[in-house]
Scaffold this active site. Sequence first.
Site, short mmCIF file in Angstrom:
data_model
loop_
_atom_site.label_atom_id
_atom_site.label_comp_id
_atom_site.label_asym_id
_atom_site.label_seq_id
_atom_site.Cartn_x
_atom_site.Cartn_y
_atom_site.Cartn_z
N HIS A 471 -7.12 0.36 -2.99
CA HIS A 471 -8.32 -0.16 -2.73
C HIS A 471 -8.32 -0.67 -1.18
CE1 HIS A 471 -7.78 -0.77 -7.34
NE2 HIS A 471 -8.27 0.41 -6.94
N PRO A 472 -8.23 -0.01 -0.25
CA PRO A 472 -8.43 -0.55 1.06
C PRO A 472 -9.75 -1.05 1.46
CG PRO A 472 -8.20 1.93 1.26
CD PRO A 472 -7.97 1.42 -0.12
#
Length: 537
Positions: A471-472
């Site tokens: 989940h960057p």
Amino acid sequence: MEQDGSYDVIVVGAGSAGSALASRLTEDPKLRVLLLEAGAASHPLSPVPMSFAFLMNHPTANWNYRSTPEEGTANRVIPVPRGRLVGGSSSINGLVYVRGQPIDYDSWAQFGNRGWSYEDVLPVFRRMENYEHGADDWRTQGGPLHVCEAYDRSPIYDALQEAGDKLGIPRNKDYNGASQEGIVRTQTTIRDGKRFSAAVAYLKPARGRPNLNIVSDAHATRLLFDGTRCVGVAYERHGREVEARAGREVVVSTGAVATPQLLELSGIGRPEVLSQHGIAVRHAMPGVGENLRDHINARIIWRLKTRGLSYNDRIVGLGRIWEGLKYIATRRGFLAIPSAPLLGFLKTRPDLECPDIQMHVLPYVIKDAFKRTLQPWPGMTLTCYQLRPESLGSIHIKSADPKAHPDIRFNFLSDPIDRRTMVDGLKLIRRLANAGPLDPFIDQEVDPGPGVTDDDGLLDSIRNTANTAFHPIGTCRMAPGPNGVVDDRLRVHGLLGLRIADASIMPTMVSGNTNAASIMIGEKAAEMIRQDLRAPA
């Protein structure tokens, strides 16, 4: 240099946000839109939900990025998978659908981003989804993105909810509704047993529109400028250099890893980074590539004494063939589940206003987190991550070569709040497992092991085994002031004709998986662009 015509809007990146953006823009037949995607048009396994396990390392479906080793995570190289297909990461992800909490978006607005409060984004979430289980004040039906509860059922899931009852954790029918807290059935972007990616939801219905041109295998190499105005994109396709021109706007939607890379390759970013790689500074922006956040995902593994509850012993030998036939005949079974069929949004302290960790329940145990091979013995995995991490990392180019992967530094666990929350999260999920209802099923804790109980031991386990939850966000932060990259209408500060619409603009992490919020950003960007293009000059 080959020319690729002229368009009103060019969207770079056909991922979760870019697919929604291009589809919504071309609802206006007067707008000519080019959608560029560096990856392939599709992969034959992508429609199968469990394909996230098979495509985790696939070189044609996945960019296979790697982080730079850091002391805070035991100097390990952490794989960073990102989708390399039309649909982006929504074409290879674990299919978990989470909007986040109202406080996430209200915080964005409080930082000076007008129009991004929960009250502002809720109508966008409602517009984009087709929620299989009915409509109310928070949910609706009729949108392009299908959302339903995971099909999988198990006594393990029932026992965990009973354990939650004993610990005072509420049951919650809709964690994307009035409240997020509780142990919940996972909501997932699956329809009739098949992946419902952003490509399926948005681009499949739009492909016949004459004003939309989708070009896959088109790797953007730099943005084109006339002074301070972005006028197009250069890209490489099958060994040929091509230039495409945009009469109105260029929108970069290549995600939190690739978007700062493309800006830096185009001379937009921190001067010291650009000069290091021989790139002339077109527009100095200290915020490009900074403010990286991601969820670090820790785990506890148990061996089960009851056979048949874990997929580890249900898909061995002939069981593997049976699961394949079951999926073909019914679109159910192992191949039809998301990455975690049950979730928990939990508070590590009773005095908290809202949940601060997310638990994932996996009815299996894997040997290798990225090869996705299963252990030969029956087991269960519970993972957790801190919903709103404070540790900040960065993503910057390592080379002027557009095909060279960037330098990814998560800086995980650098903030003491993160360390405290992650340790407390593991303690909480262990208490759930030991609360009594799971006793008939659990044989023993395998990893980190029942002897690891003190804070230092649990933190050491996290440092040595936890990985990214994929989940960057945040590397082109939406914010006013010198450290922001885009304004609240997603326009790049100080430049004309250039916007960013993807997870990189998130000022802070949303409370959960980021795919739903990324699609919302694409939807909202389309709305704002159409409004601005209609406004008098």
